[in-house]
Design a protein around this motif. Structure first.
Motif, PDB file in Angstrom:
ATOM      1  N   ALA A 107       0.833  -1.205   0.000  1.00 21.89           N
ATOM      2  CA  ALA A 107       0.000   0.000   0.000  1.00 21.89           C
ATOM      3  C   ALA A 107       0.870   1.257   0.000  1.00 21.89           C
ATOM      4  N   LEU A 118      -2.745   3.775   2.509  1.00 20.93           N
ATOM      5  CA  LEU A 118      -2.619   3.620   3.965  1.00 20.93           C
ATOM      6  C   LEU A 118      -3.603   4.551   4.677  1.00 20.93           C
ATOM      7  N   PHE A 119      -3.587   5.780   4.210  1.00 20.06           N
ATOM      8  CA  PHE A 119      -4.436   6.797   4.823  1.00 20.06           C
ATOM      9  C   PHE A 119      -5.912   6.436   4.673  1.00 20.06           C
ATOM     10  N   GLU A 179       1.082   5.679   0.413  1.00 28.45           N
ATOM     11  CA  GLU A 179       0.622   6.592   1.459  1.00 28.45           C
ATOM     12  C   GLU A 179      -0.878   6.823   1.398  1.00 28.45           C
ATOM     13  N   LEU A 180      -1.371   7.092   0.195  1.00 27.96           N
ATOM     14  CA  LEU A 180      -2.781   7.443   0.058  1.00 27.96           C
ATOM     15  C   LEU A 180      -3.656   6.263   0.474  1.00 27.96           C
TER      16      LEU A 180
END
Lengths: 308, 451
Positions: free
Chosen positions: A211, A216-217, A213-214
């Protein structure tokens, strides 16, 4: 509040047999006597205080349900002798008044975007401060926290000029922007602290699955953020809904929310209670519903955000 | 409690354990971080940081903004009458509102601890936090209405006052034409002739509005002579809609002055007195023989009309009252949360050692709560510095100058008096006042955040 209050309510043991002090947590005879004698007094005092706190609101509610002629003739409390004189006429007149209904629509048009935007933008920044690495991260965060206590008043004149230049003055969008700006320090503060408590393993597991960053977020962090988002959302919602000062400065006829529409009426206070009382009550209904439905989250938000 | 709550309460109550080192799990690229932060930082920069700088600069320029004015605008803070009143009122606000709200919050939190319906009580006291200052303002405009028949504050106040002070029933009553009574000075009336036992007296007056007559008043009855006594009638000698009736004669439908006080005065001293029956009749003993009858002024005083809550002298305390109504619940809830964190054993130990409840409260509870009390008070102080809506709404036009506070003065100077330079100086002044708290927040958090 309910949680703590409930717990608090049950901590005091009922005065019963004389406890043996050595047998564990018990109360001395003196304390039990005080409780026995003072209990009635305490209850009476609390009932009087509760009435004291309720009466002003009840007065507004009853006043809003009386005909203007009755209102100038006698006090609202006399209505308990003749409840049949209550009427919804004032509400009917008020809701037939396009100025009022439009301003209610404006209140919604300002409050909903201002709340959603603060949650979204605040979450992004909160995540970055909690889990991303970049130079000066903690300093940036401290600056944001420092902005928590900046009084709204400081920005009124500068932003009025800025909005004038940008053509935003008097628009709903301008008011929304202002509320987002002043909602963000608290949002970032609350969400960053919440996100920082998320177990690292969860994020690492998702990372190993590839995954970014986006992802994960959006897929890991936000689904866990419910309680924090609820507290923040409710707090911001009420803050914006109840605001008068910001809207007073930045709106004009046509974009005014209900608070501003009503305050223009206050100047002639006395002969227009039939507008003010139901108007104030209508403006209170949504906050009160939110308050009773989400006490817990509201209290959490207020506790954390009171520095605003 | 949810983690959010823990974080939130930490802000004001107890700091959570410092988080472990949080290195990025993804090995963030800086561009990603920048994108996540960009919206927030742009908005904060444009809407919060930029205005601070702008206000500081603007406060150094004159009204038009064209020429540098140095500290002139700041000098106005201490010379301008409006701002000086506002400053003075702000001091009153900052000293009284937070301390009273915190003290009430402490008392409520401690008292509700042992009451089963404490939650319901807390809900009631906390509820005003949810509504707007505008709505609260309108609520208290109604509460503080001067007319005791409309404003509940004065209704209660007048009720209490009249319980302890003699109330008068006949304001504006006065002798009519050819009356046997004449003014005796100070608002009293006295008979022209002396009275003698066995005779009857009539004491007619006019001028009491029909809706002001006491509810107990009945149709007046002419006096009947009694040997060895003086009998008389005092009544409203005026028949509405039927002409004047008989002057100084009791006509049907005329009401007696129920409860009127009558004094028999001889040589300046009261020798006997009586109170009129619902039909206006009264009887005086033979001791009153040869005296003049006097209706003392206390019968005719204007009724007590309560306090002028929103007048110049009481308006600020009145608005502070409304503020406390809104914010005592906040103090109560925070303090109750702190109270829940006090170890029970400590209190029990003190009780076992023989401390009474007051000593436990004074020596253990309050000292342990001191940090919470401090946070609550400071939070309220910051809040009070910015109070605007309540003053703007509750203070009527006539006393708004007397109720002025800095935030209101800033609004007036900036938006109705077109003095952006002075308004900016007020803004900077407000900011300076909250900077110690800003610094305190940052310092406390730095310890948590830093690794």
């Amino acid at each position: 509040m309910t949680a703590e209050a409930g717990r608090l309510g049950r901590t005091a043991p009922e005065p019963a047999r004389r406890p043996d002090p050595a047998a564990g947590p018990g109360r001395s005879l003196g304390a039990r006597l005080t409780a026995a004698v003072g209990g009635g007094v305490v209850r009476t005092v609390l009932i009087v205080v509760a009435l004291f706190w309720l009466v002003p609101t009840v007065g507004l509610l009853v006043s809003s349900l009386r005909a203007p002629a009755d209102m100038s003739a006698s006090g609202w409390w006399t209505v308990f002798g003749e409840p049949s004189r209550l009427t919804f006429d004032s509400y009917r007149n008020l809701l037939d008044n396009p100025d009022i209904t439009d301003s209610l629509v404006n209140t919604v048009l300002i409050t909903v975007p201002a709340t959603v935007l603060v949650v979204v933008i605040g979450s992004l920044a909160g995540y970055a401060f909690a889990w991303m690495e970049f130079p000066g991260r903690d300093w940036w965060f401290l600056i944001v926290v420092g902005l928590l206590v900046v009084p709204v008043q400081v920005a009124l004149i500068p932003i009025a000029e800025l909005f004038g230049t940008l053509g935003l003055f008097g628009t709903v969008f301008g008011v929304v922007l202002f509320h987002v700006g002043f909602g963000l320090p608290f949002a970032v503060f609350l969400l960053r602290n919440f996100f920082a408590e998320i177990p690292r393993e969860l994020l690492e597991a998702a990372r190993l699955d590839g995954a970014g960053e986006l992802r994960l977020f959006a897929r890991v962090v936000m689904p866990l953020a419910g309680p924090a988002v609820a507290s923040l959302g409710i707090f911001q919602f009420l803050w914006v809904w109840n605001d008068m000062l910001v809207a007073l400065v930045f709106t004009k006829a046509g974009t005014q929310p209900i608070t501003v529409a009503l305050q223009t009426q206050v100047r002639q206070f006395g002969n227009n209670v039939d507008v003010l009382a139901p108007g104030a009550f209508i403006s209170m209904v949504i906050p009160l519903v939110v308050f009773f439905a989400f006490q817990r989250q509201f209290v959490t938000g207020v506790m954390a955000g009171a520095v605003k | 409690m949810a983690p959010a709550a823990a974080g939130g309460v930490a802000k004001t109550v107890a700091p959570p354990p410092a988080p472990r080192t949080r290195k990025s799990v993804t090995g963030t690229r800086r561009t990603a971080a920048a994108l996540f932060l960009l919206p927030a930082l742009v908005l904060l920069g444009a809407l919060v940081v930029y205005p601070i700088g702008y206000s500081v600069v603007r406060s150094l320029y004159d009204r038009s903004g064209d020429s540098f004015a140095g500290v002139d605008n700041y000098r106005a803070l201490f010379t301008d009458d409006g701002i000086r009143t506002a400053l003075r009122n702000n001091v009153v606000w900052v000293v009284f509102a937070p301390t009273i709200a915190t003290a009430l919050g402490l008392v409520f939190a401690v008292l509700t601890e042992r009451i089963r319906w404490g939650t319901a009580f807390k809900l009631i006291v906390f509820m005003p936090m949810a509504i707007s200052m505008l709505a609260a303002g309108i609520i208290f405009r109604l509460v503080y209405d001067q007319d005791p028949d409309k404003g509940v504050a004065n209704a209660v106040w007048v009720g209490v006052h009249d319980t302890f002070a003699e109330s008068s029933a006949f304001p504006r009553a006065h002798p009519g034409r050819d009356s046997p009574l004449r003014p005796a000075g100070g608002g009293a009336f006295v008979t022209r002739a002396a009275v003698h036992s066995g005779e009857t007296v009539v004491l007619p007056l006019v001028g009491v509005a029909p809706d002001r007559m006491p509810d107990s008043a009945r149709n007046a009855v002419p006096p009947t002579p009694e040997p060895g006594k003086i009998t008389g009638t005092t009544w409203q000698d005026f028949t509405r809609g039927k002409g004047v009736g008989t002057l100084a004669g009791v006509d049907p439908g005329e009401l007696g002055y129920a409860g009127m006080r009558i004094e028999a005065v001889r040589d300046g001293t009261v020798v006997a007195s009586a109170k009129a029956a619902p039909d206006g009749t009264f009887t005086l003993p033979a001791a009153a023989d040869g005296a003049h009858l006097r209706l003392p002024a206390s019968n005719f005083k204007e009724p007590y009309n309560g306090l002028d809550w929103l007048g110049p002298s009481l308006v600020t305390p009145a608005i502070i009252g409304a503020y406390i109504w809104m914010w005592a619940g906040f103090a109560m809830v925070l303090i109750a949360a702190g109270l829940a964190g006090i170890p029970r054993d400590l209190l029990e130990a003190a009780r076992v050692d023989g401390a009474d409840e007051w000593q436990v409260f004074r020596r253990i509870t309050v000292p342990l709560l001191a940090p919470v009390l401090g946070v609550v008070t400071v939070t309220l102080m910051i809040n009070v510095l910015k109070v605007f809506d309540l003053v703007f709404i509750i203070a009527p036009g006539s006393s708004q100058d007397d109720a002025d506070v800095l935030a209101l003065e800033l609004y007036r100077k900036g938006f109705s008096e077109d003095e952006p330079g002075i308004a900016s100086a007020i803004a900077v002044f407000l900011l300076l006042l909250v900077i110690p708290v800003m610094w305190f927040n940052i310092r406390r958090l730095r310890r948590e955040v830093r690794r």
